[in-house]
Scaffold this active site. Structure first.
Site, PDB file in Angstrom:
ATOM      1  N   TYR A 140      16.716 -50.726  -0.391  1.00 12.06           N
ATOM      2  CA  TYR A 140      17.261 -51.991  -0.907  1.00 12.06           C
ATOM      3  C   TYR A 140      16.593 -53.106  -0.102  1.00 12.06           C
ATOM      4  O   TYR A 140      15.451 -52.985   0.302  1.00 12.06           O
ATOM      5  CB  TYR A 140      18.788 -51.932  -0.746  1.00 12.06           C
ATOM      6  CG  TYR A 140      19.582 -53.046  -1.376  1.00 12.06           C
ATOM      7  CD1 TYR A 140      19.322 -53.481  -2.679  1.00 12.06           C
ATOM      8  CD2 TYR A 140      20.630 -53.636  -0.680  1.00 12.06           C
ATOM      9  CE1 TYR A 140      20.075 -54.490  -3.249  1.00 12.06           C
ATOM     10  CE2 TYR A 140      21.397 -54.646  -1.253  1.00 12.06           C
ATOM     11  CZ  TYR A 140      21.110 -55.077  -2.538  1.00 12.06           C
ATOM     12  OH  TYR A 140      21.851 -56.068  -3.098  1.00 12.06           O
ATOM     13  N   LYS A 224      19.806 -51.837  -7.165  1.00 11.39           N
ATOM     14  CA  LYS A 224      21.230 -52.157  -7.271  1.00 11.39           C
ATOM     15  C   LYS A 224      22.012 -50.956  -7.799  1.00 11.39           C
ATOM     16  O   LYS A 224      23.129 -50.670  -7.341  1.00 11.39           O
ATOM     17  CB  LYS A 224      21.429 -53.349  -8.217  1.00 11.39           C
ATOM     18  CG  LYS A 224      20.876 -54.658  -7.693  1.00 11.39           C
ATOM     19  CD  LYS A 224      21.863 -55.366  -6.803  1.00 11.39           C
ATOM     20  CE  LYS A 224      21.300 -56.694  -6.323  1.00 11.39           C
ATOM     21  NZ  LYS A 224      22.266 -57.512  -5.603  1.00 11.39           N
ATOM     22  N   ASP A 319      24.103 -62.944  -8.262  1.00 10.62           N
ATOM     23  CA  ASP A 319      23.552 -64.058  -7.484  1.00 10.62           C
ATOM     24  C   ASP A 319      24.546 -65.205  -7.368  1.00 10.62           C
ATOM     25  O   ASP A 319      24.546 -65.927  -6.372  1.00 10.62           O
ATOM     26  CB  ASP A 319      22.253 -64.549  -8.126  1.00 10.62           C
ATOM     27  CG  ASP A 319      21.271 -63.420  -8.318  1.00 10.62           C
ATOM     28  OD1 ASP A 319      20.760 -62.909  -7.312  1.00 10.62           O
ATOM     29  OD2 ASP A 319      21.043 -63.020  -9.472  1.00 10.62           O
ATOM     30  N   ALA A 352      21.657 -76.299  -2.422  1.00  9.43           N
ATOM     31  CA  ALA A 352      22.617 -76.411  -3.529  1.00  9.43           C
ATOM     32  C   ALA A 352      22.041 -75.898  -4.840  1.00  9.43           C
ATOM     33  O   ALA A 352      22.237 -76.488  -5.896  1.00  9.43           O
ATOM     34  CB  ALA A 352      23.075 -77.866  -3.673  1.00  9.43           C
ATOM     35  N   ALA A 355      22.726 -70.066  -5.825  1.00 12.83           N
ATOM     36  CA  ALA A 355      23.560 -69.381  -4.829  1.00 12.83           C
ATOM     37  C   ALA A 355      24.510 -70.355  -4.147  1.00 12.83           C
ATOM     38  O   ALA A 355      25.701 -70.067  -3.978  1.00 12.83           O
ATOM     39  CB  ALA A 355      22.681 -68.683  -3.799  1.00 12.83           C
ATOM     40  N   ASN A 466      17.355 -65.196   2.971  1.00 15.77           N
ATOM     41  CA  ASN A 466      16.580 -64.028   3.351  1.00 15.77           C
ATOM     42  C   ASN A 466      15.271 -64.032   2.581  1.00 15.77           C
ATOM     43  O   ASN A 466      15.144 -64.759   1.594  1.00 15.77           O
ATOM     44  CB  ASN A 466      17.391 -62.727   3.121  1.00 15.77           C
ATOM     45  CG  ASN A 466      17.850 -62.569   1.688  1.00 15.77           C
ATOM     46  OD1 ASN A 466      17.048 -62.577   0.765  1.00 15.77           O
ATOM     47  ND2 ASN A 466      19.149 -62.429   1.493  1.00 15.77           N
ATOM     48  N   ASN A 513      25.667 -58.696  -0.372  1.00 17.06           N
ATOM     49  CA  ASN A 513      26.462 -58.554  -1.593  1.00 17.06           C
ATOM     50  C   ASN A 513      26.891 -57.112  -1.848  1.00 17.06           C
ATOM     51  O   ASN A 513      27.859 -56.868  -2.579  1.00 17.06           O
ATOM     52  CB  ASN A 513      25.677 -59.056  -2.809  1.00 17.06           C
ATOM     53  CG  ASN A 513      25.402 -60.544  -2.769  1.00 17.06           C
ATOM     54  OD1 ASN A 513      25.529 -61.172  -1.725  1.00 17.06           O
ATOM     55  ND2 ASN A 513      25.010 -61.111  -3.887  1.00 17.06           N
TER      56      ASN A 513
END
Length: 588
Positions: A140, A224, A319, A352, A355, A466, A513
């Site tokens: 992942y 995922k 997301d 902004a 996410a 990230n 997440n």
């Protein structure tokens, strides 16, 4: 009261039976009776299949390799296809581990693991389960980002993903449901064929932090899906990965001789929406209880598609909702460690975009639902910063999802000084980074945050961008600049930090997440929820936040549990979601 969510069993090889074999009555145990919480053994019924010989060995969900028993080898005509020795799953794991260790790079290890999954699914997941903390970053994030960039070069064979390309769809729109249906797994549980519980789809436009990678986005969907199985125990044959190939604006891919997607500039507008709508409605017609997971859609479409479908079907955007939910759980853990309330916080979100505004929405939701604020009062406690600077009522051209927060603020914003001045104006107690600007939180910025705090308050600083080089600050620096007062979570994994006052090592919470979305999906599937509402997500958030080690050790405990405990975490989240859904149904 909702039925308890049972512990997720360890990976094991199930037995196989021919599809026409007489089905024995299902054994009954006390745990199967309504309301009974006993821990009687879980009963595994054999999977049933019509396949034999080489055809059976080609199906990774059914292939057990050298673990097929003598009886199974005779029944399924496998004796001449396999060496004589029957070996246990433990022996197979030992061999696979030794083979994995021969690869010295993360991308090499990942390529080996992908190949193993395409041969023997149970062995693949058993190996991961026993080495979860070591191998999850390889399968992942962050290694999946490197694999996505190289996907066309590394491609060997499709792993049962579904590719829906716009030119094929436009040439025959009515064929789309049939194309989806062809992917239904040919596996039977008793007399019932497996159906998909979970559809993970992407258009490849907003992959991680690396942008538009077209059909290479299939890698993130498969990754995922692996986490859904490892975290929530959702069977791989019940998960379908789908790529909506709308072209790409990545010139590097368009010029690449090995690129395997549609070589065309990315399509938007009506043509784009027609394919997405046909896909969503076809899924609902074929598998009406399946949850659709939207993954890494671009900024122009992610929130728009979620808003369009979320009140009609069970859909989820990781997301927006997943990021918002896991950050909210980390924030609740940090607030709980100080024995304060969320509504007491002044939140500055640096970045902004999709996410960042998703995080803002869930913080607002929690302030309203948990602390009783009005929506307007909650919005007045949240500030957003993007490329235009600190967003206020006078900022031009703010987006629809930024506007509710911007219009609540009328501060005079200095044109010079940047983030240091924004912090001086806002005096945040919480700062969340989703900007992708590595090192943007300097010592001056953090010191200014400390100056604005009331006595006895600790700063909550979460650099979430990230991969690691894009993180707004390093945890080691945050601990040094705040003399160990900081409560933090990061978007990328970081090693423990030595506390500057006590000398003890402090684990750094990773706001991954993967701590929230497997449990949200499991709870939605088990409760047959018609929609994954914000109310259900908030219930899952509270289930995750309740496991925060910082609640027990405010000085040294991380604000989120370790990802190595993802199965325990997923059960807690799923139980909270299923319980909330059961309460909703009772109320109706």
């Amino acid at each position: 009261m909702a039925a308890p969510v049972p512990p997720i069993p360890p990976v094991m090889h199930a037995g196989l039976q021919p599809a026409d074999a007489k089905q024995a009555p299902e054994p009954r145990h006390p745990r199967h009776e309504p309301g009974n919480r006993s821990q009687a053994p879980i009963v595994y019924r054999p999977l049933r299949t019509k396949r034999t010989g080489a055809d059976l060995l080609e199906k990774p969900h059914l292939n057990k390799g050298s673990a097929f028993t003598r009886t199974e080898r005779a029944t399924f005509k496998l004796s001449s296809y396999l060496p004589y020795e029957v070996q246990s799953l433990d022996v197979q794991i030992g061999r696979a581990t030794a083979q994995l260790d021969r690869h010295k790079t993360n991308i090499g290890k990942r390529t080996f693991l992908v190949s193993l999954r395409e041969q023997n699914t149970v062995l693949f997941f058993a190996l991961l389960e026993r080495n979860l903390k070591e191998l999850l970053p390889i399968l992942y994030t962050p290694t999946v980002g490197e694999a996505i960039k190289q996907w066309s070069e590394l491609f060997r064979r499709p792993a049962y993903e579904c590719y829906l390309s716009l030119p094929y769809f436009e040439s025959d729109p009515w064929a789309l449901p049939a194309r989806l249906a062809m992917h239904n797994p040919e596996i039977y549980d008793g007399d019932r064929p497996y159906e998909f519980d979970l559809i993970i789809c992407t258009d490849g436009e907003g992959i991680l932090g690396i942008g538009d990678w077209g059909v290479h986005g299939t890698e993130i969907c498969v990754a995922k899906g692996n986490v859904y199985t490892l975290g929530a125990g959702i069977a791989p044959p019940r998960i379908l990965s789908v790529v909506l190939d709308m072209g790409t604006n990545n010139q590097q891919l368009l010029d690449h001789p090995l690129y395997m997607g549609w070589r065309h500039p990315r399509v938007q507008g009506e043509r784009y929406d027609t394919l997405v709508d046909a896909f969503v409605k076809s899924v609902q017609a074929l598998w009406p209880r399946a949850l659709i997971h939207f993954e890494d859609f671009g900024k122009a479409n992610a929130a728009r598609l979620l808003d369009k479908y979320r009140n009609q079907f069970p859909v989820f955007n990781d997301d927006i909702q997943g990021t918002g939910a896991v950050v909210l759980a980390a924030l609740l853990g940090a607030v709980g460690a100080q024995k304060s309330k969320l509504s007491d916080q002044r939140v500055l979100i640096y970045g902004a975009g999709t996410a960042g505004t998703g995080v803002a929405q869930y913080i607002r939701l929690a302030m309203v639902e948990l602390d009783g604020l009005s929506r307007e009062d909650a919005e007045s406690r949240i500030w957003l910063v993007d490329r235009k600077g600190l967003l206020t009522a006078s900022t031009p051209d703010v987006s629809e999802h930024q506007r509710p927060y911007a219009e609540k603020h009328h501060e005079t914003v200095p044109k010079e000084g940047g983030l240091v001045e924004y912090v001086r104006v806002v005096k945040p107690t919480v700062m969340i980074g989703t900007s992708g600007q590595g090192g943007a939180w300097t010592e001056d910025v953090v010191k200014r945050v400390m100056e604005g705090l009331q006595e006895g308050r600790r700063p909550i600083l979460m650099p979430l961008s990230n991969p690691t080089e894009l993180s707004e600050a390093k945890p080691e620096d945050l601990f040094k600049w705040t003399n160990g007062q900081v409560l933090t979570a990061t978007g990328s994994p970081f090693p423990p930090v030595k506390h500057p006052r006590t000398g003890r090592e402090v684990p750094i919470a990773s706001a991954n997440n993967a701590l929230i979305y497997p449990g949200l999906a499991l709870g939605t599937i088990l409760s047959s929820a018609p929609r994954l509402s914000d109310r259900l997500i908030l219930a899952g958030v509270r289930g995750l936040a309740s496991l925060s080690p910082a609640l027990r050790d405010p000085e040294h405990g991380p604000v989120l549990p370790d990802l190595a405990h993802v199965r325990k975490v997923s059960v807690s989240v799923a139980a909270a979601v299923a319980g909330e859904q059961d309460g909703d149904l009772t109320g109706q």
